[in-house]
Enzyme design. Structure first.
Site, PDB file in Angstrom:
ATOM      1  N   GLY A  47      60.760  28.089  88.486  1.00 38.71           N
ATOM      2  CA  GLY A  47      60.620  26.964  89.400  1.00 38.71           C
ATOM      3  C   GLY A  47      61.943  26.246  89.575  1.00 38.71           C
ATOM      4  N   GLN A  52      67.748  19.548  91.597  1.00 39.23           N
ATOM      5  CA  GLN A  52      68.486  20.438  90.695  1.00 39.23           C
ATOM      6  C   GLN A  52      69.624  21.164  91.404  1.00 39.23           C
ATOM      7  OE1 GLN A  52      64.667  22.308  89.016  1.00 39.23           O
ATOM      8  NE2 GLN A  52      66.083  22.428  87.301  1.00 39.23           N
ATOM      9  N   CYS A  89      64.092  24.397  81.020  1.00 40.69           N
ATOM     10  CA  CYS A  89      64.521  23.890  82.328  1.00 40.69           C
ATOM     11  C   CYS A  89      65.900  24.431  82.656  1.00 40.69           C
ATOM     12  CB  CYS A  89      64.548  22.362  82.296  1.00 40.69           C
ATOM     13  SG  CYS A  89      65.065  21.614  83.853  1.00 40.69           S
ATOM     14  N   LEU A  90      66.072  24.893  83.888  1.00 41.22           N
ATOM     15  CA  LEU A  90      67.374  25.434  84.304  1.00 41.22           C
ATOM     16  C   LEU A  90      68.469  24.374  84.242  1.00 41.22           C
ATOM     17  CD1 LEU A  90      66.182  27.574  87.357  1.00 41.22           C
ATOM     18  CD2 LEU A  90      66.965  28.429  85.146  1.00 41.22           C
ATOM     19  N   HIS A 131      56.026  20.119  85.965  1.00 39.73           N
ATOM     20  CA  HIS A 131      57.447  20.056  85.618  1.00 39.73           C
ATOM     21  C   HIS A 131      58.301  19.806  86.866  1.00 39.73           C
ATOM     22  CE1 HIS A 131      61.023  21.744  83.223  1.00 39.73           C
ATOM     23  NE2 HIS A 131      61.488  21.696  84.465  1.00 39.73           N
ATOM     24  N   GLU A 132      58.018  20.558  87.937  1.00 42.71           N
ATOM     25  CA  GLU A 132      58.827  20.426  89.161  1.00 42.71           C
ATOM     26  C   GLU A 132      58.565  19.093  89.864  1.00 42.71           C
ATOM     27  OE1 GLU A 132      61.145  22.383  89.260  1.00 42.71           O
ATOM     28  OE2 GLU A 132      60.289  23.927  87.982  1.00 42.71           O
ATOM     29  N   HIS A 135      60.574  16.420  88.390  1.00 49.29           N
ATOM     30  CA  HIS A 135      61.982  16.426  88.822  1.00 49.29           C
ATOM     31  C   HIS A 135      62.183  15.532  90.050  1.00 49.29           C
ATOM     32  CE1 HIS A 135      64.353  19.168  86.391  1.00 49.29           C
ATOM     33  NE2 HIS A 135      63.465  20.134  86.474  1.00 49.29           N
TER      34      HIS A 135
END
Ligand code: NI
Length: 164
Positions: A47, A52, A89-90, A131-132, A135
């Site tokens: 995701g 991000q 997380c990226l 999670h997204e 963000h």
């Protein structure tokens, strides 16, 4: 189509800002969503949210292995249950922490054309949706961390997919 640079925690406060709603469903939005998908796949993520890649728009892409999902202006309609599991997380590379998330969620959003859609998911998809969406409100999963398990996991598990 292009790979964009992923912003990492501690390098840019854009990850802490509230993203703006999208009201123009134009070519620019389509390019952003295409680039976000390319960037997510290139990074082996499941995701990615627009902040991000440095864009404060309420846009998310997700693929937990069941195909690409694009969400514009997503909102959680309802959530039920609770599951504690490991997350990554990226934007927080190399770490893994446990977080409690709903077992199942239903999300309302728009697609790239502005059409209203709903997505329901459980397990990893529910986790990824939450999670997204966090963000988009400047929340990182480490804010909700129960335990940092980075050192407990084998090295191969710390790399590769599962980051969002
Ligand atoms: Ni993330």
């Amino acid at each position: 189509m292009a790979i964009r640079k992923i912003v990492e925690m501690g390098t840019d406060d854009i990850l802490r800002k509230h993203a703006r709603r999208v009201d123009k469903f134009d070519k620019r939005l389509a390019v952003l969503l295409d680039d976000m998908a390319d960037t997510m796949y290139e990074a082996d993520g499941v995701g990615l949210a627009a902040p991000q890649v440095g864009i404060l728009k309420r846009c998310v892409v997700i693929d937990v292995g069941e195909g690409l999902i694009e969400l514009v202006n997503p909102e959680i309609l309802w959530a039920e249950g609770e599951v504690v599991d490991v997350e990554g997380c990226l934007s927080v590379p190399g770490r893994r922490c446990t977080v409690a998330r709903p077992e199942k969620v239903r999300v309302h959003a728009q697609d790239r054309k502005g059409r209203h859609i709903e997505v329901e998911g459980d397990g990893l998809l529910a986790r990824c949706l939450c999670h997204e969406l966090d963000h988009l409100d400047g929340i990182l999963y480490v804010d909700k961390m129960i335990e940092d398990v980075t050192d407990k996991l084998e090295e191969e598990e710390q790399e590769g997919d599962g980051e969002a």
